[in-house]
Enzyme design. Structure first.
Site, PDB file in Angstrom:
ATOM      1  N   HIS A 198      16.112  12.622 -18.998  1.00  0.00           N
ATOM      2  CA  HIS A 198      16.902  13.855 -18.965  1.00  0.00           C
ATOM      3  C   HIS A 198      16.082  14.964 -19.628  1.00  0.00           C
ATOM      4  CE1 HIS A 198      19.868  16.846 -19.505  1.00  0.00           C
ATOM      5  NE2 HIS A 198      20.122  16.585 -20.778  1.00  0.00           N
ATOM      6  N   ASN A 258      17.371  22.931 -19.275  1.00  0.00           N
ATOM      7  CA  ASN A 258      18.264  21.771 -19.281  1.00  0.00           C
ATOM      8  C   ASN A 258      19.401  22.034 -18.291  1.00  0.00           C
ATOM      9  OD1 ASN A 258      20.208  19.842 -19.783  1.00  0.00           O
ATOM     10  ND2 ASN A 258      20.154  20.055 -22.017  1.00  0.00           N
ATOM     11  N   CYS A 264      25.551  15.276 -19.643  1.00  0.00           N
ATOM     12  CA  CYS A 264      24.179  15.135 -19.143  1.00  0.00           C
ATOM     13  C   CYS A 264      23.872  13.709 -18.674  1.00  0.00           C
ATOM     14  CB  CYS A 264      23.179  15.545 -20.202  1.00  0.00           C
ATOM     15  SG  CYS A 264      23.491  17.175 -20.864  1.00  0.00           S
TER      16      CYS A 264
HETATM   17  O1  UT7 Z   1      21.564  17.801 -22.910  1.00  0.00           O
HETATM   18  C1  UT7 Z   1      21.949  17.586 -24.218  1.00  0.00           C
HETATM   19  C2  UT7 Z   1      22.087  18.922 -24.877  1.00  0.00           C
HETATM   20  N1  UT7 Z   1      21.463  19.203 -26.084  1.00  0.00           N
HETATM   21  C3  UT7 Z   1      20.273  18.827 -26.568  1.00  0.00           C
HETATM   22  O2  UT7 Z   1      19.581  18.010 -26.098  1.00  0.00           O
HETATM   23  C4  UT7 Z   1      19.822  19.534 -27.796  1.00  0.00           C
HETATM   24  C5  UT7 Z   1      19.123  18.665 -28.775  1.00  0.00           C
HETATM   25  N2  UT7 Z   1      18.593  19.472 -29.829  1.00  0.00           N
HETATM   26  C6  UT7 Z   1      17.492  20.250 -29.669  1.00  0.00           C
HETATM   27  O3  UT7 Z   1      16.887  20.275 -28.620  1.00  0.00           O
HETATM   28  C7  UT7 Z   1      17.021  21.050 -30.858  1.00  0.00           C
HETATM   29  O4  UT7 Z   1      17.752  20.682 -31.980  1.00  0.00           O
HETATM   30  C8  UT7 Z   1      17.110  22.590 -30.645  1.00  0.00           C
HETATM   31  C9  UT7 Z   1      16.091  23.024 -29.620  1.00  0.00           C
HETATM   32  C10 UT7 Z   1      18.508  22.962 -30.202  1.00  0.00           C
HETATM   33  C11 UT7 Z   1      16.798  23.294 -31.963  1.00  0.00           C
HETATM   34  O5  UT7 Z   1      15.522  22.926 -32.399  1.00  0.00           O
HETATM   35  P1  UT7 Z   1      15.299  22.467 -33.900  1.00  0.00           P
HETATM   36  O6  UT7 Z   1      13.867  22.235 -34.060  1.00  0.00           O
HETATM   37  O7  UT7 Z   1      16.225  21.323 -34.153  1.00  0.00           O
HETATM   38  O8  UT7 Z   1      15.711  23.741 -34.675  1.00  0.00           O
HETATM   39  P2  UT7 Z   1      16.811  23.856 -35.817  1.00  0.00           P
HETATM   40  O9  UT7 Z   1      18.161  23.669 -35.263  1.00  0.00           O
HETATM   41  O10 UT7 Z   1      16.368  22.967 -36.934  1.00  0.00           O
HETATM   42  O11 UT7 Z   1      16.643  25.363 -36.239  1.00  0.00           O
HETATM   43  C12 UT7 Z   1      15.458  25.860 -36.825  1.00  0.00           C
HETATM   44  C13 UT7 Z   1      15.575  27.357 -36.947  1.00  0.00           C
HETATM   45  C14 UT7 Z   1      16.933  27.827 -37.461  1.00  0.00           C
HETATM   46  O12 UT7 Z   1      16.694  28.873 -38.353  1.00  0.00           O
HETATM   47  P3  UT7 Z   1      16.949  28.658 -39.908  1.00  0.00           P
HETATM   48  O13 UT7 Z   1      18.401  28.307 -40.030  1.00  0.00           O
HETATM   49  O14 UT7 Z   1      16.023  27.545 -40.300  1.00  0.00           O
HETATM   50  O15 UT7 Z   1      16.585  29.997 -40.483  1.00  0.00           O
HETATM   51  C15 UT7 Z   1      17.604  28.399 -36.246  1.00  0.00           C
HETATM   52  O16 UT7 Z   1      18.496  29.435 -36.529  1.00  0.00           O
HETATM   53  O17 UT7 Z   1      15.414  27.960 -35.658  1.00  0.00           O
HETATM   54  C16 UT7 Z   1      16.444  28.920 -35.453  1.00  0.00           C
HETATM   55  N3  UT7 Z   1      16.704  29.062 -34.042  1.00  0.00           N
HETATM   56  C17 UT7 Z   1      16.037  29.907 -33.256  1.00  0.00           C
HETATM   57  N4  UT7 Z   1      15.046  30.770 -33.493  1.00  0.00           N
HETATM   58  C18 UT7 Z   1      14.570  31.490 -32.467  1.00  0.00           C
HETATM   59  C19 UT7 Z   1      17.624  28.396 -33.291  1.00  0.00           C
HETATM   60  N5  UT7 Z   1      17.555  28.818 -32.025  1.00  0.00           N
HETATM   61  C20 UT7 Z   1      16.585  29.757 -31.969  1.00  0.00           C
HETATM   62  C21 UT7 Z   1      16.051  30.539 -30.935  1.00  0.00           C
HETATM   63  N6  UT7 Z   1      15.046  31.381 -31.222  1.00  0.00           N
HETATM   64  N7  UT7 Z   1      16.509  30.453 -29.664  1.00  0.00           N
END
Ligand code: UT7
Length: 310
Positions: A235, A265, A112
């Protein structure tokens, strides 16, 4: 000699996939995606449109906008992690299609942050006087390396391309400062096996810290202060990461580009796609100090301060 951006263009696939469409594929909800990421919909390229096609369409527009012909190009750099195939490079493929006979051409892999790396590569050749016109493209067809069964990643990404032509600009315009960086110890947090694998939380923490820090660093390197910044183009990975960078710069919300809601993204393409959007809607104007900042797999990062215009 100062290098600057003298033409811009982009390509976005027509096919829109909304969060409601995503709900039908994986266990997710529009509400979760919007509040956790800021994404409402993304564009997906059709099967018959590959990365090089999108790069070509965006490049044509950037050349037209710059008033530069393909024959005038000295160099083509394509930032992508989703080339049509490992080789030949997407850059060589579009060199042929554009008819840019005298241009050297190569792809660059910095995920990215690739577009930031590409701009700074091109800038060197212009400022040392070797080359005049350099095409830099950020392009991804992430849909082909997305695991459509993994809700952690499937909801995040989109396809698209953005391109700029770099060339010599007047003394007070162009690239003022930059910072590029990498930390291979974080490679394990974001990589492609068959599909994209990501430890979202780790990447999130890194991104919040690095985006703000790099943005502040390029402002200082340019001899400017936060108040001098007219516009921020981060980004587009997550609205919460972008907000953290904006707050670090103490910028009002209307001074930050926000296109993630419409395009998701798009990795290396997200910054140039956003630039085109903001120039077209008049929010980036001649003479503005614009800070671009990106981060991605590698881990990599890059930031650029530029005074807009020729
Ligand atoms: O270009 C560079 C590429 N990557 C990035 O920039 C990603 C950077 N990270 C992020 O943007 C965030 O970490 C995410 C958007 C990927 C995730 O958000 P988060 O607030 O960090 O969520 P989390 O990983 O702490 O997950 C919270 C919960 C989890 O459930 P449990 O384990 O707490 O029961 C996930 O399984 O949200 C769940 N979850 C979802 N729920 C519904 C993860 N993806 C989804 C989804 N829909 N699509």
């Amino acid at each position: 000699m100062n290098a600057g951006i003298i033409g811009i263009g982009r390509y976005l696939p027509e096919k829109i996939m909304t969060n409601l469409d995503m709900e039908k594929i994986v266990d997710t909800s529009d509400e979760w995606i919007r509040t956790r990421t800021g994404i409402e919909e993304r564009r997906l390229a059709e099967d018959n449109i590959d990365t090089s096609d999108m790069a070509y369409f965006a490049a044509q527009k950037a050349l037209e906008d710059a008033g530069v012909t393909a024959e005038d190009l000295d160099m083509i750099i394509v930032a992508t992690v989703t080339p049509d195939r490992p080789f030949p490079s997407v850059a060589c493929m579009i060199q042929e299609r554009l008819g840019a006979k005298k241009a050297c051409a190569y792809d660059l892999s910095a995920a990215c942050a690739g577009f930031m790396y590409g701009i700074i590569n091109g800038k060197q050749f212009i400022e040392n006087g070797d080359y005049k016109n350099v095409l830099v493209v950020g392009v991804e067809k992430l849909s082909k390396i997305t695991d459509w069964n993994d809700r952690n990643t499937a909801v995040l990404f989109g396809d698209g391309a953005g391109a700029v032509v770099l060339g010599p600009v007047s003394e007070n315009k162009g690239i003022l400062s930059f910072e590029l960086g990498a930390d291979g110890t974080g490679a394990k947090h974001l990589y492609q096996d068959e599909y994209i694998i990501m430890n979202g939380r780790e990447v999130f923490k890194f991104a919040v810290r690095q985006m703000g820090e790099s943005a502040v660093n390029v402002i200082e390197k340019a001899g400017l202060s936060k108040e001098d910044v007219d516009f921020l183009v981060p980004h587009q990975a997550n609205i919460r990461i972008m907000e953290a960078a904006r707050e670090r710069l103490e910028l009002p919300i209307e001074k930050m580009s926000m296109t993630i809601n419409k395009y998701g993204n798009t990795s290396a393409a997200s910054i140039p796609i956003s630039i085109v959007e903001e120039v077209e809607n008049g929010r980036i104007k001649d003479g503005d100090v614009v800070v671009m900042v990106g981060f991605g797999g590698g881990l990599t990062w890059g930031a650029i301060a530029i005074r807009w215009g020729k």
